[in-house]
Design a protein around this motif. Structure first.
Motif, PDB file in Angstrom:
ATOM      1  N   ARG A 175      69.968  75.781 109.362  1.00 52.11           N
ATOM      2  CA  ARG A 175      69.663  77.107 109.908  1.00 52.11           C
ATOM      3  C   ARG A 175      68.686  77.012 111.076  1.00 52.11           C
ATOM      4  O   ARG A 175      67.851  76.112 111.113  1.00 52.11           O
ATOM      5  CB  ARG A 175      68.978  77.974 108.840  1.00 52.11           C
ATOM      6  CG  ARG A 175      69.822  78.238 107.638  1.00 52.11           C
ATOM      7  CD  ARG A 175      68.981  78.785 106.495  1.00 52.11           C
ATOM      8  NE  ARG A 175      69.872  79.201 105.420  1.00 52.11           N
ATOM      9  CZ  ARG A 175      70.467  80.395 105.370  1.00 52.11           C
ATOM     10  NH1 ARG A 175      70.209  81.300 106.291  1.00 52.11           N
ATOM     11  NH2 ARG A 175      71.295  80.697 104.396  1.00 52.11           N
ATOM     12  N   CYS A 176      68.765  78.017 111.964  1.00 51.20           N
ATOM     13  CA  CYS A 176      67.765  78.151 113.030  1.00 51.20           C
ATOM     14  C   CYS A 176      66.400  78.340 112.365  1.00 51.20           C
ATOM     15  O   CYS A 176      66.251  79.187 111.476  1.00 51.20           O
ATOM     16  CB  CYS A 176      68.090  79.353 113.914  1.00 51.20           C
ATOM     17  SG  CYS A 176      66.777  79.760 115.093  1.00 51.20           S
ATOM     18  N   VAL A 177      65.401  77.565 112.787  1.00 55.07           N
ATOM     19  CA  VAL A 177      64.095  77.643 112.119  1.00 55.07           C
ATOM     20  C   VAL A 177      63.365  78.951 112.434  1.00 55.07           C
ATOM     21  O   VAL A 177      62.393  79.304 111.770  1.00 55.07           O
ATOM     22  CB  VAL A 177      63.168  76.442 112.482  1.00 55.07           C
ATOM     23  CG1 VAL A 177      63.778  75.128 112.003  1.00 55.07           C
ATOM     24  CG2 VAL A 177      62.882  76.389 113.983  1.00 55.07           C
ATOM     25  N   ILE A 178      63.841  79.689 113.455  1.00 54.11           N
ATOM     26  CA  ILE A 178      63.186  80.956 113.801  1.00 54.11           C
ATOM     27  C   ILE A 178      63.860  82.141 113.106  1.00 54.11           C
ATOM     28  O   ILE A 178      63.207  82.947 112.458  1.00 54.11           O
ATOM     29  CB  ILE A 178      63.165  81.168 115.335  1.00 54.11           C
ATOM     30  CG1 ILE A 178      62.348  80.036 115.987  1.00 54.11           C
ATOM     31  CG2 ILE A 178      62.569  82.533 115.695  1.00 54.11           C
ATOM     32  CD1 ILE A 178      62.374  80.050 117.499  1.00 54.11           C
ATOM     33  N   CYS A 179      65.194  82.233 113.214  1.00 55.05           N
ATOM     34  CA  CYS A 179      65.872  83.436 112.705  1.00 55.05           C
ATOM     35  C   CYS A 179      66.807  83.165 111.530  1.00 55.05           C
ATOM     36  O   CYS A 179      67.350  84.101 110.942  1.00 55.05           O
ATOM     37  CB  CYS A 179      66.635  84.125 113.835  1.00 55.05           C
ATOM     38  SG  CYS A 179      68.051  83.166 114.409  1.00 55.05           S
ATOM     39  N   GLY A 180      67.036  81.914 111.202  1.00 57.60           N
ATOM     40  CA  GLY A 180      67.877  81.611 110.044  1.00 57.60           C
ATOM     41  C   GLY A 180      69.372  81.634 110.308  1.00 57.60           C
ATOM     42  O   GLY A 180      70.179  81.451 109.393  1.00 57.60           O
ATOM     43  N   LEU A 208      67.709  75.049 116.293  1.00 58.05           N
ATOM     44  CA  LEU A 208      67.578  76.377 116.880  1.00 58.05           C
ATOM     45  C   LEU A 208      68.972  76.928 117.163  1.00 58.05           C
ATOM     46  O   LEU A 208      69.888  76.171 117.499  1.00 58.05           O
ATOM     47  CB  LEU A 208      66.800  76.322 118.208  1.00 58.05           C
ATOM     48  CG  LEU A 208      65.291  76.057 118.183  1.00 58.05           C
ATOM     49  CD1 LEU A 208      64.741  76.112 119.607  1.00 58.05           C
ATOM     50  CD2 LEU A 208      64.559  77.061 117.295  1.00 58.05           C
ATOM     51  N   CYS A 209      69.140  78.238 117.050  1.00 55.61           N
ATOM     52  CA  CYS A 209      70.398  78.870 117.447  1.00 55.61           C
ATOM     53  C   CYS A 209      70.444  78.903 118.981  1.00 55.61           C
ATOM     54  O   CYS A 209      69.447  78.666 119.654  1.00 55.61           O
ATOM     55  CB  CYS A 209      70.505  80.278 116.867  1.00 55.61           C
ATOM     56  SG  CYS A 209      69.326  81.427 117.602  1.00 55.61           S
ATOM     57  N   ALA A 210      71.614  79.232 119.517  1.00 52.47           N
ATOM     58  CA  ALA A 210      71.789  79.225 120.976  1.00 52.47           C
ATOM     59  C   ALA A 210      70.783  80.151 121.657  1.00 52.47           C
ATOM     60  O   ALA A 210      70.198  79.814 122.676  1.00 52.47           O
ATOM     61  CB  ALA A 210      73.222  79.631 121.322  1.00 52.47           C
ATOM     62  N   ARG A 211      70.564  81.349 121.053  1.00 55.18           N
ATOM     63  CA  ARG A 211      69.673  82.332 121.662  1.00 55.18           C
ATOM     64  C   ARG A 211      68.233  81.807 121.727  1.00 55.18           C
ATOM     65  O   ARG A 211      67.589  81.860 122.781  1.00 55.18           O
ATOM     66  CB  ARG A 211      69.711  83.630 120.844  1.00 55.18           C
ATOM     67  CG  ARG A 211      69.016  84.805 121.515  1.00 55.18           C
ATOM     68  CD  ARG A 211      69.422  86.105 120.863  1.00 55.18           C
ATOM     69  NE  ARG A 211      68.858  86.228 119.520  1.00 55.18           N
ATOM     70  CZ  ARG A 211      67.697  86.843 119.269  1.00 55.18           C
ATOM     71  NH1 ARG A 211      66.989  87.369 120.237  1.00 55.18           N
ATOM     72  NH2 ARG A 211      67.240  86.912 118.023  1.00 55.18           N
ATOM     73  N   HIS A 212      67.755  81.277 120.612  1.00 53.20           N
ATOM     74  CA  HIS A 212      66.373  80.798 120.617  1.00 53.20           C
ATOM     75  C   HIS A 212      66.218  79.506 121.418  1.00 53.20           C
ATOM     76  O   HIS A 212      65.150  79.245 121.969  1.00 53.20           O
ATOM     77  CB  HIS A 212      65.858  80.659 119.172  1.00 53.20           C
ATOM     78  CG  HIS A 212      65.556  81.994 118.557  1.00 53.20           C
ATOM     79  ND1 HIS A 212      66.213  82.485 117.463  1.00 53.20           N
ATOM     80  CD2 HIS A 212      64.682  82.956 118.971  1.00 53.20           C
ATOM     81  CE1 HIS A 212      65.740  83.706 117.197  1.00 53.20           C
ATOM     82  NE2 HIS A 212      64.820  84.010 118.095  1.00 53.20           N
ATOM     83  N   ASN A 213      67.281  78.728 121.480  1.00 57.75           N
ATOM     84  CA  ASN A 213      67.258  77.526 122.306  1.00 57.75           C
ATOM     85  C   ASN A 213      67.107  77.895 123.771  1.00 57.75           C
ATOM     86  O   ASN A 213      66.305  77.328 124.509  1.00 57.75           O
ATOM     87  CB  ASN A 213      68.549  76.726 122.064  1.00 57.75           C
ATOM     88  CG  ASN A 213      68.479  75.337 122.644  1.00 57.75           C
ATOM     89  OD1 ASN A 213      67.498  74.621 122.457  1.00 57.75           O
ATOM     90  ND2 ASN A 213      69.510  74.944 123.371  1.00 57.75           N
TER      91      ASN A 213
HETATM   92 ZN   LIG Z   1      67.534  81.740 116.137  1.00 59.64          ZN
END
Ligand SMILES: [Zn+2]
Length: 221
Positions: A175-180, A208-213
């Motif tokens: 999972r993305c460590v920020i938003c899951g 990280l997901c694409a957005r947070h990356n």
């Molecule tokens: Zn994210």
């Protein structure tokens, strides 16, 4: 590409074919493809040695005549005498060692879990040998990370070792460590590679997901 986590379909789309087996000699006009896994339940014990990969050849297909492939020698030829994938990769490695050809370029993909893969970069096939394992002979291959910075491989020189990817994937639970979020994930350097951050320490990597990356790289620019 090297840091993205992709689906099986995205991997097949990139290679322009449906990938059914682990070893694919000269799948493209310019390269071969191998699929590896270093998960605990992986069928073959592939491993990293520094930036090199030691990859195990594959067993004969299961059949009436070979009901237990894991107990017989790994074949380099089929019954009809044509080369198996073990044989094709082995021949290329031997020809390279004799100085008769350049090393075969091999794209390596790593399985993270069912249906999810990561591209590990372009490697050169430099060696092949047989090993006694119990009562049978197995085939081993050595691949080294290329410094080929031509065209599409330009952004892929920062190889993250397979064991680091496996550790980070497990630790961050996919999972993305920020938003899951669990889709469109990337391996992100906590301290960027360009600022001296390590690719080889799990402590410096996160999912990280694409957005947070994207958000993060915008902030660093
Ligand atoms: Zn994210």
């Amino acid at each position: 590409m090297a840091n993205r986590i992709i689906t099986y379909q995205q991997m097949c789309d990139r290679e322009g074919t449906s990938l059914q087996r682990g070893m694919n000699f000269r799948l493209g006009r310019t390269h071969s493809v191998i699929l590896m896994s270093i998960r605990d339940n992986a069928p073959y014990p592939d491993r990293y040695e520094g930036s090199a990969i030691v990859y195990q050849g594959h067993d004969a297909p299961r059949s009436k005549k070979v009901p237990h492939p894991e107990t017989v020698d790994q074949p380099e030829k089929t019954r009809s005498g044509t080369l198996t994938e073990n044989g094709k990769f082995g021949a290329a490695a031997r020809e390279f060692k004799l100085g008769n050809r350049p090393p075969e370029p091999v794209r390596v993909y790593q399985k993270l879990r069912k249906g999810l893969w990561s591209y590990n970069g372009l490697f050169n096939l430099v060696d092949a040998w047989r090993e006694k394992r119990g009562r049978r002979l197995i085939v081993k291959f050595k691949l080294v990370a290329t410094e080929n910075r031509a065209t599409e491989e330009k952004s892929e020189s920062r190889v993250i070792p397979a064991r680091v990817k496996a550790t980070v994937w497990k630790r961050d639970k996919g999972r993305c460590v920020i938003c899951g979020k669990t889709e469109d994930l990337h391996f992100d350097h906590v301290i960027p590679f360009s600022k001296g951050g390590s690719s080889t320490r799990a402590a410096n990597m996160q999912l990280l997901c694409a957005r947070h990356n994207l958000k993060k790289s915008a902030r660093i620019e």
